[in-house]
Motif scaffolding. Sequence first.
Motif, mmCIF file in Angstrom:
data_model
loop_
_atom_site.group_PDB
_atom_site.id
_atom_site.type_symbol
_atom_site.label_atom_id
_atom_site.label_comp_id
_atom_site.label_asym_id
_atom_site.label_seq_id
_atom_site.Cartn_x
_atom_site.Cartn_y
_atom_site.Cartn_z
ATOM 1 N N UNK A 1 -43.315 -2.365 6.228
ATOM 2 C CA UNK A 1 -42.895 -3.435 7.135
ATOM 3 C C UNK A 1 -41.538 -3.982 6.734
ATOM 4 N N UNK A 2 -41.177 -3.819 5.446
ATOM 5 C CA UNK A 2 -39.858 -4.273 4.995
ATOM 6 C C UNK A 2 -39.454 -3.554 3.721
ATOM 7 N N UNK A 3 -38.142 -3.400 3.544
ATOM 8 C CA UNK A 3 -37.550 -2.863 2.319
ATOM 9 C C UNK A 3 -36.405 -3.790 1.947
ATOM 10 N N UNK A 4 -36.464 -4.384 0.754
ATOM 11 C CA UNK A 4 -35.510 -5.422 0.373
ATOM 12 C C UNK A 4 -34.877 -5.108 -0.983
ATOM 13 N N UNK A 5 -33.563 -5.218 -1.059
ATOM 14 C CA UNK A 5 -32.872 -5.105 -2.342
ATOM 15 C C UNK A 5 -32.857 -6.496 -2.967
ATOM 16 N N UNK B 1 -44.418 -1.934 -3.585
ATOM 17 C CA UNK B 1 -43.834 -0.988 -4.527
ATOM 18 C C UNK B 1 -42.482 -1.537 -4.964
ATOM 19 N N UNK B 2 -42.299 -1.613 -6.266
ATOM 20 C CA UNK B 2 -41.008 -2.012 -6.829
ATOM 21 C C UNK B 2 -40.329 -0.764 -7.377
ATOM 22 N N UNK C 1 -28.401 1.916 -0.080
ATOM 23 C CA UNK C 1 -29.186 0.923 0.654
ATOM 24 C C UNK C 1 -30.389 1.593 1.301
ATOM 25 N N UNK C 2 -31.509 1.640 0.606
ATOM 26 C CA UNK C 2 -32.706 2.276 1.165
ATOM 27 C C UNK C 2 -33.147 1.602 2.463
ATOM 28 N N UNK C 3 -33.751 2.387 3.324
ATOM 29 C CA UNK C 3 -34.178 1.909 4.630
ATOM 30 C C UNK C 3 -35.675 2.160 4.798
ATOM 31 N N UNK C 4 -36.281 1.489 5.756
ATOM 32 C CA UNK C 4 -37.711 1.649 6.039
ATOM 33 C C UNK C 4 -38.061 3.111 6.284
#
Length: 907
Positions: A348-352, A432-433, A440-443
């Motif tokens: 649902x989200x990927x955050x740096x 997941x960390x 910049x990874x994406x969903x």
Amino acid sequence: MKKKFQILFLFLFVGCSLCMAKKISVVYPRVEMQENPLGIDLKNPHFSWQLASDVKDVKQIGYEIQLAADLRDLKRGDNLIWKSGLVQSDKMQIEYEGLPMQSCEEYYWRVRVQTNHGMSSWSAIQRFSTGMLHAEDWHAEWIGENAMSNSGESQTELHTRLAARYLRKDFQASSHIDRATLYISGLGYYQAFLNGKSVSEDLLTPSITFYSETVYYNTYDVTDLLQEGDNALGVILGNGRYFWVRGSGMEGFGLPRLLAQLEIEYTDGSKKIIASDETWKVTSKGPIVANNEFDGEEYDMKKELPGWNLSGYDDSTWKNVDIMSVPCKRLLAQPSPSVAIMERIHPSSVTRLASGKVLIDMGQNMVGRLKASFKGKAGQKVVMRFAEIINPDSTLYVANLRSAKATDIFTPSVDGYFSWAPVFVYHGFRYVEIDGVEGDPDIKDFVGEVMYDRMQQTGHFETSDFIINQIFKNAYWGIRGNYHNMPTDCPQRDERHGWLGDRATGCWGESFVFDNALLYRKWLQDIEESQREDGVISAVSPRFWTIYAGDVTWPSVYILAAEMLYRHYGDATAIVKHYDSMKRWVEYIYKNSMKDGLVVRDEWGDWCMPPEAPELIHSQDPMRKTDGAILGSTTFYGLLYKMIDFARISGHSEDIDNYKTHAEALKKAYNKRFFNYETAQYGNNSVTGNLLSLRYGLVPDGYEKRVFNNVVEKTEKDCKGHVSTGVVGIQHLMRGLTEHGREDLAYKIVTNTDYPSWGYMIEKGATTIWELWNGDTAAPDMNSANHVMLLGDLLIWYYENLAGIKNSKESVGFRHIEMKPCFPDGLDYVNASYQSVSGKIVSNWTRTEGRFSWNVTIPANCSATLYIPLSLHPEKPEMAKAHSIQCEGDNWIIELGSGNYCFKSDM
């Protein structure tokens, strides 16, 4: 009018599809899962089928089965191995009665039935194959690397570490290949390749067992992977649970090992066998440098072995394999489907994060693995840590994982873009960390691959209430996440065991949602293999933790699950097979756990009774705790009557009087010790004590209503209309309230959103079922966020009481259905269906704006008794095809045969 009916069938051990009388159709969902079953090592397998029809009131009155070893023979009806002739019977589950089958052979079969509307056409021809029916069929030896020299760094007394073994064999195949079959077992897990291609999509094979007792092998048709001339068979061996997952405190068995036998059949009738032996090669210096179910998998790209599973690879630096000892007493074909990827979801989200790490939120607590695509740098480890919960600062909360590291590591050998997923582990996680990725990874770069035993969803359930629906969704995710070769307690921490008590009644509710028959049949074998010679059963099976408590409530699932398989699936196999073992357990309880006629030994009590304060793990209030002798005695009393039924089914009628005598003596002693005739209370008047006494039939005649009133009063006053039992009592709570006319209280309990309730978990963001009602406040480090034991009888209540899909008391396999839904105020509709072993059952009712409607589907060769309250349908229903319609009490009672029906009225 020319009537049509169609036949579908299911091979109970293997599954397949049948033909319609006038057309061929594959409509039963289990067909796809086992359409081409391989390697059955049962000499008398069971065949079953369903009937489907576009006319009402279809009844089977006879069947005919034909089976041959050659497809052309079957089509001609010649050289048949089994020709049943027309057998007058309405049974749709039949044991094989033909000539003896041979090992490693293919067979073809078909069936047709005679009905009250005429004879069907033959079904579509289906095939299956046998496995190794005799020990002498095996030519292979167990092989591996009998050394720990590659254990590597960081091994401790607790955290074990061992690299994967890579094994290979080059061989030649001639032209005109007719069929090639691989029989294989690799402990703990294996991944097999033929000419560089995986032989199956199965994962984590073979299924987990207590390996010193039984080991399973798998069978794969690899004809299309074989080629004329040079070939190569390659296998990676992972540790699974065969190698020690933990250095102490948990059973382990030894170093990984492989058994493989490839049988090649040529068109001229000759055969060639490639078997694991001393000519194979092995290395532990491949890229999977560590794999541990609890701690994760590590992959080092610089250790890759390009082409290792192709013919012609230079394996001169590899070792000759060691011949390993035979690991087990019994080598059997795996009786249930393997784990597979059953669904794929994106985050649902990927955050740096400010720390530079990447946080992935899957939006759902799930079980499986992460397939990650990312940009990496040479030598820089990409570390993936998994957790169910995050802290307020967005770091992972891992205290509840205990010693499980739950970490996968991928180390690139060059700069570049990579896609990777582990092979021999799975995780329970929502978050997941990831550390060590560039850019910049994406969903879209991440896929959660949901893994559990391959099986079909059989139940659909939806209502007008959000909380009821979300509880069902949470249960759905929790149940399948805990199906990993056994029904586990949790999927994320350093446990993942088959705790018996978690499934005593849960297995019944689960069977409405998933086709879990093969899983539970396999698990009952695990339970028997956990049994000590004196009859006592380990509370964990397979017994990686050996716990011989000698109590009753946890081991009761041994009998209850076998009963579920018989009643819901029409499968008496488990009862017959395990009857002697169950009898030994009953006799152990007689001798070792009873005193003064009562079962006095109890280990865990009414576990997880909601404590009186949210910060407590367990209740400190003695009035909330149920005496262990009440728990054990009531449960054992109920089990004795189930053993009476089992004795009849398995042909041991000589045992019936003994069970009756013990049951009658127990009831007398129980009421003498615990029942207060003045107050109609059992023991300290706990809800669980009163409820179990009532539902198991221990209450003296005439006192039932007063005992139930105590249940209601305690629930409404002391517990303020909330859950009032622990995991033993909750197996009866929802049905017990409803059966005695308080479906309104059951409805309140299920729709509550404050502590303690399933709705409270949802309000706190849960997407599965917690281990503790107050897992967020009492002991977050103890709480598994993915448990199912607190469901109790809730799912049974959903289907049987809200939807009205219930197997009648004397029915087997839903051949006769009791459709008596309750209609609690506040609920506007229920839409439910269940793909039973006898066909799809549908119950959709709506009650809104002064109108009532109810749509019902009853499978062919089945019947039903419907109950419609007069308050919802004042006028007598007009049913031309009804067997009978009568008014009794507050209900219209309608007897119906198969078909689709609709009832409508103005209230």
